[in-house]
Design an enzyme around this catalytic site. Structure first.
Site, PDB file in Angstrom:
ATOM      1  N   HIS A 192      43.389  15.339  21.955  1.00  0.00           N
ATOM      2  CA  HIS A 192      44.027  16.191  22.313  1.00  0.00           C
ATOM      3  C   HIS A 192      43.943  17.555  21.529  1.00  0.00           C
ATOM      4  CE1 HIS A 192      45.053  15.402  26.563  1.00  0.00           C
ATOM      5  NE2 HIS A 192      45.057  14.363  26.290  1.00  0.00           N
ATOM      6  N   ARG A 296      53.557  37.072  33.244  1.00  0.00           N
ATOM      7  CA  ARG A 296      54.481  35.909  33.546  1.00  0.00           C
ATOM      8  C   ARG A 296      55.579  36.164  32.708  1.00  0.00           C
ATOM      9  NH1 ARG A 296      49.450  33.182  34.535  1.00  0.00           N
ATOM     10  NH2 ARG A 296      49.171  32.600  36.961  1.00  0.00           N
ATOM     11  N   ARG A 332      55.885  40.538  36.000  1.00  0.00           N
ATOM     12  CA  ARG A 332      56.592  39.989  36.948  1.00  0.00           C
ATOM     13  C   ARG A 332      57.942  39.384  36.826  1.00  0.00           C
ATOM     14  NH1 ARG A 332      53.335  34.801  39.795  1.00  0.00           N
ATOM     15  NH2 ARG A 332      54.177  33.704  37.870  1.00  0.00           N
ATOM     16  N   GLU A 429      51.582  36.247  48.606  1.00  0.00           N
ATOM     17  CA  GLU A 429      51.212  34.548  48.186  1.00  0.00           C
ATOM     18  C   GLU A 429      51.719  33.522  49.320  1.00  0.00           C
ATOM     19  OE1 GLU A 429      52.195  33.694  44.299  1.00  0.00           O
ATOM     20  OE2 GLU A 429      54.259  34.752  44.386  1.00  0.00           O
ATOM     21  N   ASN A 452      46.485  31.817  43.954  1.00  0.00           N
ATOM     22  CA  ASN A 452      46.819  30.207  43.382  1.00  0.00           C
ATOM     23  C   ASN A 452      48.002  29.953  44.528  1.00  0.00           C
ATOM     24  OD1 ASN A 452      45.373  30.902  41.302  1.00  0.00           O
ATOM     25  ND2 ASN A 452      47.123  31.192  39.990  1.00  0.00           N
ATOM     26  N   ASP A 453      48.937  30.180  44.822  1.00  0.00           N
ATOM     27  CA  ASP A 453      49.848  29.895  45.807  1.00  0.00           C
ATOM     28  C   ASP A 453      49.312  30.293  47.042  1.00  0.00           C
ATOM     29  OD1 ASP A 453      52.073  29.070  44.537  1.00  0.00           O
ATOM     30  OD2 ASP A 453      52.458  30.728  43.444  1.00  0.00           O
ATOM     31  N   ARG A 463      48.726  22.567  44.941  1.00  0.00           N
ATOM     32  CA  ARG A 463      47.783  23.273  43.798  1.00  0.00           C
ATOM     33  C   ARG A 463      47.681  22.272  42.704  1.00  0.00           C
ATOM     34  NH1 ARG A 463      50.800  28.661  41.887  1.00  0.00           N
ATOM     35  NH2 ARG A 463      50.079  28.183  39.856  1.00  0.00           N
ATOM     36  N   CYS A 500      45.623  38.782  41.225  1.00  0.00           N
ATOM     37  CA  CYS A 500      45.828  38.161  40.227  1.00  0.00           C
ATOM     38  C   CYS A 500      45.664  36.713  39.961  1.00  0.00           C
ATOM     39  CB  CYS A 500      47.162  38.886  39.463  1.00  0.00           C
ATOM     40  SG  CYS A 500      48.553  38.248  40.541  1.00  0.00           S
TER      41      CYS A 500
HETATM   42  C1  PEP Z   1      49.335  33.184  42.172  1.00  0.00           C
HETATM   43  O1  PEP Z   1      50.131  32.338  42.805  1.00  0.00           O
HETATM   44  O2  PEP Z   1      48.209  33.177  42.073  1.00  0.00           O
HETATM   45  C2  PEP Z   1      49.617  33.625  40.925  1.00  0.00           C
HETATM   46  C3  PEP Z   1      48.961  34.366  40.035  1.00  0.00           C
HETATM   47  O3  PEP Z   1      50.873  33.001  40.268  1.00  0.00           O
HETATM   48  P1  PEP Z   1      51.292  31.826  39.678  1.00  0.00           P
HETATM   49  O4  PEP Z   1      50.097  31.076  39.253  1.00  0.00           O
HETATM   50  O5  PEP Z   1      52.229  31.979  38.451  1.00  0.00           O
HETATM   51  O6  PEP Z   1      51.969  31.063  40.520  1.00  0.00           O
HETATM   52 MG    MG Z   2      52.186  32.543  42.514  1.00  0.00          MG
END
Ligand code: PEP
Ligand code: MG
Length: 576
Positions: A192, A296, A332, A429, A452-453, A463, A500
């Site tokens: 690691h 973040r 954020r 999101e 991502n969300d 995810r 993002c």
């Molecule tokens: C997302 O959800 O795409 C995002 C950028 O925020 P996080 O990954 O912190 O949830």
């Molecule tokens: Mg998110």
């Protein structure tokens, strides 16, 4: 004068550094093998329970730092370590043995961990063998915490670390001191420490057998992570040779940087803003001359195990604003919850559908006000934008705006200056938010799409769940159509739309996003130049035609094929 000495090992992470050695020796752990006296058993049980609790807190913090620095995928090791300490059956077994055998907690815990570790150590598979070290790391942490000993890892910045062995936690914690390289006696390319060094882009040589015994802190050393060579006390000519090599590596990096300094425009003149996703203030060094599209703030919470004080927040936000100025930084508000668990709170069955992000902020108004106040106080350079995570309704934005106004009024009364026109935007999101994108665009100053969300919620695909990772599809028709709706919704009310999520960092996805006419891509710093190059190599008109075509397609595979064809034909031949 010391003699130059050359040592060879396994190249584990590319690059060359010349610097001063820091030899890191971990304290030996002492285990009490004596039988317990009557009346000592309860104290031992309490000691191990306390130690497990402290160790879990430490590991959660290191895990959070690791995710921020090198991503979730590379940080799985800490999850595994945390799991061991949460394994009730294993821990109950340890406690039963302490009571029954009247042996010290350290003795029994060590014995049980060694039984588990022996299974890994016997494996012929290198990767599994390495997991032995991870178990031993957990054991040492728990025993050390039982004695309330602190790990001493004070190291000068810009050192090259030499150690018999480095645990993943050591590597992550050292990385915060701008370490320039690692060399270890043990370890292979799959250890690691090696994986983490690569993710951090710090040269490393492992498997050097006894190197840590032949180096003294302060020695001049060269670490060549490409060739797997370490040179101790190099003579002048050797230093010169390596300085030339470093120059040549830098030259290639600069070529990439050259692209980074060219305008981010398609061939037919469409400008697209490109910004970076950043986790720590220190990382701004790598992204000179570019804004930050997502900063973040959860790590402040995760590191502390609680919401940070107002002063701590002001210090952080002011530093990030200064480091990015004159470009802007989108900060954020806390997106705690989901996998970033609040330790003191009730365990939720569905944390991703639970008390998370803006929901917590609106329930814990005082905490939210404190964060908004800190952001406003830090906004005097007028380059901070505030962004709210997990918005699912118009009401939430209105409530948050009212709270922002109250905080502003308070600051006015106190005579404290701030950016009166600070942009107040939202993350898109959650599915309900994309359905309401036009209405939300009336309330927000900008949108930023969190794919991502968004993908996780639209497709009902966790995810982080490896079992269904193949279903987490960026080119799913429902995802592409949701993006269309969000971007159009934002533009219909004249606000800018950024993206993002990780999707912005995937070169293949870039023509789709540009064709959808997103205004800004906020990407991982490591792919910044690549994404810019991709944008510069394409035509907006072609990308729009591609999008028109794929919006009619009903399956992910058809869309992916079409996008791959486009990339091969129209982009690939034009990039380096
Ligand atoms: C997302 O959800 O795409 C995002 C950028 O925020 P996080 O990954 O912190 O949830
Ligand atoms: Mg998110």
């Amino acid at each position: 004068m010391h003699k130059e000495r050359i040592y060879r090992g396994i190249p584990a992470s590319q690059g060359i550094s010349i610097g001063r050695a820091y030899v890191y020796t971990r304290r030996q752990i002492n285990i009490n093998t004596m039988a317990l006296k009557d009346g000592e058993v309860e104290a031992e049980v309490e000691a191990i329970n306390n130690s497990i609790e402290i160790s879990l807190k430490e590991l959660n913090k290191i895990h959070a730092i690791s995710i921020e620095k090198i991503g979730e995928k590379n940080s799985k090791i800490f999850e595994a370590q945390i799991e061991i300490l949460k394994d009730k059956i294993f821990l109950d077994g340890v406690i039963k043995r302490i009571k029954k055998e009247k042996k010290s907690a350290g003795f029994v815990f060590n014995d049980e961990i060694e039984k588990l570790a022996a299974i890994f150590q016997k494996s012929k598979n290198d990767y599994i063998k390495e997991r032995y070290t991870d178990l031993i790391d957990v054991r040492n942490r728990v025993i050390r915490n039982m004695k309330r000993e602190k790990l001493v890892s004070k190291v000068d910045e810009n050192s090259i670390i030499f150690a018999h062995e480095l645990t993943p936690a050591d590597t992550i914690l050292f990385s915060r001191r701008k370490v320039m390289g690692y060399a270890t006696d043990t370890g292979g390319v799959t250890s690691h420490a090696a994986i983490i060094s690569r993710a951090l882009r710090v040269p490393a040589v492992v498997g050097m057998k006894t190197i840590s015994k032949f180096v003294t802190s302060g020695d001049c050393v060269i670490v060549d992570g490409t060739e797997g060579v370490v040179i101790v006390n190099p003579v002048q000519e050797t230093v010169q040779i390596y300085e030339e090599k470093i120059k040549s590596i830098k030259y290639h990096d600069e070529l990439l940087f050259e692209i980074a300094n060219k305008p981010c425009k398609t061939e037919d003149g469409k400008s697209v803003e490109i910004t970076a996703n950043i986790e720590f203030v220190e990382e701004t060094e790598f992204i000179k001359n570019c804004g930050i599209g997502l900063y973040r703030t959860e790590h402040l919470y995760m590191e502390k195990g609680d919401f940070p004080s107002s002063a701590e927040q002001i210090q952080e936000y002011t530093a990030i604003s200064a480091a990015t100025y004159p470009k802007s930084v989108t900060i954020r508000t806390f997106d705690v919850g989901g996998d970033k668990i609040l330790q003191d709170y009730r365990k939720e069955d569905n944390p991703y559908l639970g008390w998370r992000g803006i929901r917590i902020s609106l329930d814990r108004v005082e905490m939210f006000k404190e964060q908004l106040k800190a952001l406003l106080i830090s906004s005097v350079k007028k380059n901070i934008k505030i962004m709210l995570p997990m918005i699912s309704s118009v009401d939430e934005v209105r409530k948050a705006r009212t709270i922002l106004s109250e905080v502003k009024t308070g600051l006015d009364k106190e005579g404290i200056s701030y950016d009166k026109k600070i942009p107040f935007g939202i993350m898109l999101e959650v599915p309900s938010a994309f359905v309401l994108s036009e209405e939300l665009a009336e309330e927000a100053d900008f949108f930023s799409i969190g794919t991502n969300d968004l993908i996780q919620y639209i497709l009902a695909v966790d995810r982080g769940n490896e079992l269904i990772s193949g279903m987490f599809q960026q080119f799913h028709p429902a995802v592409i159509r949701a993006l269309r709706k969000i971007i159009d919704g934002g533009h219909s009310k004249g606000i800018k739309v950024s993206l993002c999520g990780e999707m912005a960092s995937v070169p293949l996805a870039v023509p789709v996003l540009i064709g959808l006419e997103v205004d800004e891509l906020s990407v991982l710093p490591s792919v910044f130049s690549e994404i810019k190059q991709t944008i510069r190599a394409m035509r907006l008109s072609d990308a729009k035609a591609l999008v028109a075509k794929i919006l009619k397609m009903p399956t992910e595979s058809e869309i992916r094929n079409e996008v791959e064809k486009f990339y091969e034909l129209k982009i690939k031949p034009k990039i380096l």
